[in-house]
Design a protein around this motif. Structure first.
Motif, PDB file in Angstrom:
ATOM      1  N   ARG A 254       0.809  -1.294  -0.078  1.00 15.92           N
ATOM      2  CA  ARG A 254       0.268  -0.097   0.137  1.00 15.92           C
ATOM      3  C   ARG A 254       0.668   1.746  -0.056  1.00 15.92           C
ATOM      4  O   ARG A 254       0.699   2.100  -0.640  1.00 15.92           O
ATOM      5  CB  ARG A 254      -0.909   0.037   1.770  1.00 15.92           C
ATOM      6  N   LYS A 255       2.164   0.968   0.937  1.00 23.04           N
ATOM      7  CA  LYS A 255       3.033   2.627   0.670  1.00 23.04           C
ATOM      8  C   LYS A 255       3.284   2.767  -0.484  1.00 23.04           C
ATOM      9  O   LYS A 255       3.503   3.667  -0.878  1.00 23.04           O
ATOM     10  CB  LYS A 255       3.811   2.116   1.642  1.00 23.04           C
ATOM     11  N   GLU A 257       2.302   1.943  -3.472  1.00 21.72           N
ATOM     12  CA  GLU A 257       1.101   1.842  -4.352  1.00 21.72           C
ATOM     13  C   GLU A 257       0.571   3.742  -3.857  1.00 21.72           C
ATOM     14  O   GLU A 257       0.804   4.674  -5.336  1.00 21.72           O
ATOM     15  CB  GLU A 257      -0.295   1.938  -4.054  1.00 21.72           C
ATOM     16  N   VAL A 258       0.901   4.071  -2.760  1.00 23.71           N
ATOM     17  CA  VAL A 258       1.018   6.084  -2.711  1.00 23.71           C
ATOM     18  C   VAL A 258       2.474   6.056  -3.335  1.00 23.71           C
ATOM     19  O   VAL A 258       1.380   7.656  -3.592  1.00 23.71           O
ATOM     20  CB  VAL A 258       0.434   5.486  -1.145  1.00 23.71           C
ATOM     21  N   TYR A 259       3.419   5.550  -2.883  1.00 25.64           N
ATOM     22  CA  TYR A 259       4.281   6.422  -3.464  1.00 25.64           C
ATOM     23  C   TYR A 259       3.854   6.056  -4.864  1.00 25.64           C
ATOM     24  O   TYR A 259       4.910   7.765  -5.362  1.00 25.64           O
ATOM     25  CB  TYR A 259       6.022   5.892  -2.851  1.00 25.64           C
ATOM     26  N   ARG A 261       2.069   6.780  -6.786  1.00 23.86           N
ATOM     27  CA  ARG A 261       0.730   7.349  -6.882  1.00 23.86           C
ATOM     28  C   ARG A 261       0.932   9.165  -7.296  1.00 23.86           C
ATOM     29  O   ARG A 261       0.786  10.100  -8.205  1.00 23.86           O
ATOM     30  CB  ARG A 261      -0.335   7.467  -6.473  1.00 23.86           C
ATOM     31  N   LYS A 262       2.316   9.537  -6.025  1.00 31.20           N
ATOM     32  CA  LYS A 262       3.153  10.819  -6.119  1.00 31.20           C
ATOM     33  C   LYS A 262       3.349  10.841  -7.033  1.00 31.20           C
ATOM     34  O   LYS A 262       3.721  12.722  -7.588  1.00 31.20           O
ATOM     35  CB  LYS A 262       3.181  10.363  -4.462  1.00 31.20           C
ATOM     36  N   GLN A 266       0.771   4.773 -12.176  1.00 30.36           N
ATOM     37  CA  GLN A 266      -0.434   3.854 -11.017  1.00 30.36           C
ATOM     38  C   GLN A 266       0.156   2.643 -10.915  1.00 30.36           C
ATOM     39  O   GLN A 266       0.752   1.185 -12.070  1.00 30.36           O
ATOM     40  CB  GLN A 266      -1.636   4.028 -12.184  1.00 30.36           C
TER      41      GLN A 266
END
Length: 297
Positions: A254-255, A257-259, A261-262, A266
């Protein structure tokens, strides 16, 4: 073709250690006159004496198989246990192999006792049986039936021979040797071979046994071995540790994915934290779901 030595499995190492240890013990105490009584006592207590075993010394049905005094005999026994026993233990597991080995030895002892009483020589105090011939014959027959067409090296001759022929040759040679050296009464040790035949045949016919493809080449019964014993359930601590590692894996996914996305990229992971290829059907489905989400200011 490459040749390699068989592994030293756990049960085989136990049998090798006991047989070799008893042999060295007897040899050591037979070197001097004052300690010969120890060797005599060991033979009286643990070698198979038909009359004594029939009247209560039942431990001799097994202990006689670990007593060896002749050097060539102990070398043959150790090699047979190593080459044949490791093969059977790898296929059956340690517990089943050890029980089979000891039962073949006991069956050989019972055959010797029965033949001794049939010939009316059981009460002879000089009649004793030692050695693991009954157990070795049983192991040979098990391989000859279950892996009949598997090829073995016919040591010391440099050619391969099928297991069923190798076993037949070994049985004939052992039969002639025992008959010439000990007489008819010593043929009772073939009780181990008879027990092994009954054991293997009944085990193959049992509906509770499931066959599995063997890892050894062959045809017919030779390419079948029995399924290994079920894996033991892991301990509570091991299950907690695995759950913790799985949670860390999902959290790291999850971390990431967030990184990503920033940084306008994707990536997708499943519920177990495994990476999903964007070109796969699941990756395209995830991308379509993301594109359908409404904008929120």
């Amino acid at each position: 073709m490459t040749l390699s030595f068989p592994p030293f499995t756990r049960g085989v190492m136990w049998l090798l250690a006991i047989n070799l240890g008893v042999y060295l013990f007897l040899r050591l105490f037979s070197l001097s006159e004052p300690t010969l009584w120890v060797v005599d006592r060991v033979y009286r207590l643990f070698a198979l004496q038909p009359h004594a075993a029939f009247y209560g010394a039942v431990w001799q049905l097994v202990t006689y198989a670990f007593i060896h005094f002749d050097t060539l005999n102990i070398i043959f026994v150790l090699l047979a246990i190593w080459f044949i026993g490791s093969f059977l233990e790898s296929a059956w597991g340690t517990q089943r192999f050890l029980v089979f080995y000891l039962m073949c030895a006991a069956a050989g002892a019972l055959g010797s006792i029965a033949l001794a009483y049939a010939l009316r020589v059981a009460s002879d105090p000089h009649l004793i049986f030692t050695g693991a011939n009954g157990a070795i014959l049983g192991m040979l027959l098990a391989i000859g039936v279950l892996w009949a067409d598997m090829e073995f090296m016919m040591i010391p001759f440099p050619f391969m021979i099928k297991a069923k022929y190798m076993v037949a040759i070994a049985v004939v040679v052992d039969f002639v040797y025992m008959f010439r050296e000990g007489g008819l009464v010593y043929l009772g040790e073939f009780g181990g071979l008879i027990y092994a035949l009954l054991y293997v045949k009944l085990m193959m016919r049992s509906p509770k046994r499931q066959y599995a493809p063997g890892v050894y080449p062959g045809r017919g019964l030779s390419d079948r071995i029995y399924e290994p014993q079920p894996v033991k359930k892991p301990s509570l601590l091991a299950r907690w540790r695995d759950s913790y590692y799985r949670w860390k894996r999902r959290r790291a996914a999850r971390k990431f994915e967030v990184y990503m996305r920033k940084h306008d990229r994707q990536v997708y992971f499943d519920e177990h934290g495994n990476y999903i290829d964007p070109e796969s059907a699941e990756g395209r489905r995830r991308e379509e779901d993301e594109s359908k989400k409404p904008w929120i200011n």
